[in-house]
Design an enzyme around this catalytic site. Sequence first.
Site, PDB file in Angstrom:
ATOM      1  N   ARG A 123       0.815  -1.234   0.000  1.00 30.86           N
ATOM      2  CA  ARG A 123       0.000   0.000   0.000  1.00 30.86           C
ATOM      3  C   ARG A 123       0.842   1.275   0.000  1.00 30.86           C
ATOM      4  NH1 ARG A 123      -3.147  -3.171   3.584  1.00 30.86           N
ATOM      5  NH2 ARG A 123      -4.890  -4.053   2.445  1.00 30.86           N
ATOM      6  N   LYS A 145       3.206  11.248 -11.981  1.00 33.92           N
ATOM      7  CA  LYS A 145       2.377  10.363 -12.801  1.00 33.92           C
ATOM      8  C   LYS A 145       3.086   9.019 -12.910  1.00 33.92           C
ATOM      9  CE  LYS A 145      -0.224  13.477 -15.788  1.00 33.92           C
ATOM     10  NZ  LYS A 145      -0.457  13.924 -17.181  1.00 33.92           N
ATOM     11  N   GLU A 187      10.023  17.699 -26.012  1.00 31.63           N
ATOM     12  CA  GLU A 187       9.340  18.039 -24.747  1.00 31.63           C
ATOM     13  C   GLU A 187       9.951  19.317 -24.146  1.00 31.63           C
ATOM     14  OE1 GLU A 187       6.648  16.699 -23.546  1.00 31.63           O
ATOM     15  OE2 GLU A 187       6.525  14.647 -24.294  1.00 31.63           O
ATOM     16  N   LYS A 229       7.893  22.739 -14.819  1.00 27.77           N
ATOM     17  CA  LYS A 229       7.040  21.588 -14.496  1.00 27.77           C
ATOM     18  C   LYS A 229       6.601  21.654 -13.043  1.00 27.77           C
ATOM     19  CE  LYS A 229       5.407  17.272 -15.125  1.00 27.77           C
ATOM     20  NZ  LYS A 229       5.560  16.028 -15.844  1.00 27.77           N
ATOM     21  N   GLU A 239      -4.028  17.066 -12.315  1.00 23.45           N
ATOM     22  CA  GLU A 239      -4.491  17.411 -13.665  1.00 23.45           C
ATOM     23  C   GLU A 239      -5.989  17.688 -13.744  1.00 23.45           C
ATOM     24  OE1 GLU A 239      -2.274  15.636 -17.019  1.00 23.45           O
ATOM     25  OE2 GLU A 239      -4.215  15.425 -17.974  1.00 23.45           O
ATOM     26  N   ARG A 243      -2.672  21.808 -15.302  1.00 21.99           N
ATOM     27  CA  ARG A 243      -1.664  20.824 -15.728  1.00 21.99           C
ATOM     28  C   ARG A 243      -1.908  20.339 -17.155  1.00 21.99           C
ATOM     29  NH1 ARG A 243       1.044  15.989 -12.050  1.00 21.99           N
ATOM     30  NH2 ARG A 243       2.348  15.128 -13.696  1.00 21.99           N
ATOM     31  N   ASN A 247       0.011  19.053 -21.895  1.00 26.53           N
ATOM     32  CA  ASN A 247      -0.343  18.130 -22.977  1.00 26.53           C
ATOM     33  C   ASN A 247      -0.286  18.811 -24.344  1.00 26.53           C
ATOM     34  OD1 ASN A 247      -0.801  15.991 -21.212  1.00 26.53           O
ATOM     35  ND2 ASN A 247      -2.902  16.658 -20.810  1.00 26.53           N
ATOM     36  N   HIS A 250       0.177  16.901 -27.588  1.00 29.87           N
ATOM     37  CA  HIS A 250      -0.037  15.482 -27.295  1.00 29.87           C
ATOM     38  C   HIS A 250      -1.353  14.933 -27.852  1.00 29.87           C
ATOM     39  CE1 HIS A 250       3.414  16.140 -24.791  1.00 29.87           C
ATOM     40  NE2 HIS A 250       3.441  14.884 -24.399  1.00 29.87           N
ATOM     41  N   HIS A 254      -0.280  11.844 -29.641  1.00 31.85           N
ATOM     42  CA  HIS A 254      -0.615  10.489 -29.195  1.00 31.85           C
ATOM     43  C   HIS A 254      -1.273   9.682 -30.311  1.00 31.85           C
ATOM     44  CE1 HIS A 254      -0.502  11.287 -24.587  1.00 31.85           C
ATOM     45  NE2 HIS A 254       0.620  10.760 -25.018  1.00 31.85           N
ATOM     46  N   HIS A 266       8.211   9.029 -29.189  1.00 29.78           N
ATOM     47  CA  HIS A 266       7.170   9.872 -28.578  1.00 29.78           C
ATOM     48  C   HIS A 266       7.413  11.368 -28.849  1.00 29.78           C
ATOM     49  CE1 HIS A 266       4.334  11.370 -25.572  1.00 29.78           C
ATOM     50  NE2 HIS A 266       5.318  12.102 -25.073  1.00 29.78           N
TER      51      HIS A 266
HETATM   52  N1  GLY Z   1       3.728  14.779 -18.972  1.00 31.58           N
HETATM   53  C1  GLY Z   1       2.696  15.656 -18.606  1.00 31.58           C
HETATM   54  C2  GLY Z   1       2.413  15.698 -17.145  1.00 31.58           C
HETATM   55  O1  GLY Z   1       3.188  15.160 -16.364  1.00 31.58           O
HETATM   56  O2  GLY Z   1       1.439  16.233 -16.730  1.00 31.58           O
END
Ligand code: GLY
Length: 365
Positions: A123, A145, A187, A229, A239, A243, A247, A250, A254, A266
């Site tokens: 956990r 993430k 990026e 960031k 997000e 946030r 993207n 993207h 994507h 990518h």
């Molecule tokens: N790669 C985009 C984010 O971490 O929100």
Amino acid sequence: MDRHTIHVGLGERSYPITIGQGILAQVGPALKAAHVANRYAIISDDQVGTLYGEEILASLEESGLRGELLLFAHGEASKHLDTVGHLARQLAQRGFDRSDGLIALGGGVCGDITGFLAAIYMRGIPFVQVPTSLLAQVDSSVGGKTGVDLPEGKNLIGAFYQPRAVFIDTKVLSTLAPEEFLGGMAEVIKYGAGIDAEFFQWLADHHRAILNLTSSTLATMIRRCCELKASVVEQDEREGGVRRILNFGHTVGHAVEAASGYRLNHGFAVAIGMVAAAQLGERGGYTDPGVVKAITGLLQLYELPTVLPAEFTPDTIRGYLRTDKKNVAGRLHFVLPVAVGKVVVTDRVIEADIDVVLTGGYHEN
Ligand code: GLY
């Protein structure tokens, strides 16, 4: 040694990012001082682990900490639940408990797998990120993430789970394949084009030093990306709003990546996606004239693609756009530039404009 430290301010989940040449050797002493865990499993793939695993192990040992190296097969194909299950069983068999921690040593795939494993093993146990690809250093290692892919789509299982620290060593970029480095630059350019016009210009002014992997310039560049960031994640960790500006590029990116069966890098897909978003923005009246040209120009300076490769039909890309995770209630969401350094999120892009852009029918002023 040029060293930069950035603080990610998330209350009790706050953590430092340390950037510089030779930082790998500092991992042990820093973890010892921060009392993160008693024992560490360094999780890495069979390529990166072979190159840098011993150095981290030695750094832990010299600081009086215990470490073990656990490897998985390199590549995106490892980013699934079986790998997480296999690694979790190895931790259990070796008696890892909640006083122990994980070190993610590798690129984005490794960070995502390890972070997710840390989030769910017993956990939740602590983990730290030691990103070794440019993409992971400027983006995926910061912000919490984590997750794995399903056959039905990328990153469909995961958790927001913050690391306790991030250690970024610019020296490891010298062993990165050129395509991986350039993909990471897409990026980096995303931050300039999407959030910081001054940084966009700085990237144009310093492109020679960056492409020559000049360590101090790389450290300054990575620091700026991590600062940007961190400030976005501090405002919107999960997000729910701002946030989403990260993207940028993207949505189409994507779709192109998926259409290639994830064979296209990518970052290359994001580069194509940023130009498509800027074209959609100019057509729809969101974007100042000249932005498509400026973004295209900087991407080309870094040898990145800016148009849809001929093997992808607009129909295929449209199909993948419909299954994008960023869609809300069936509506496509796009992040469009307003100017260099400023974006807006909208679900009002019209289908006819998407068709024009995907068929290469848009020509900027
Ligand atoms: N790669 C985009 C984010 O971490 O929100």
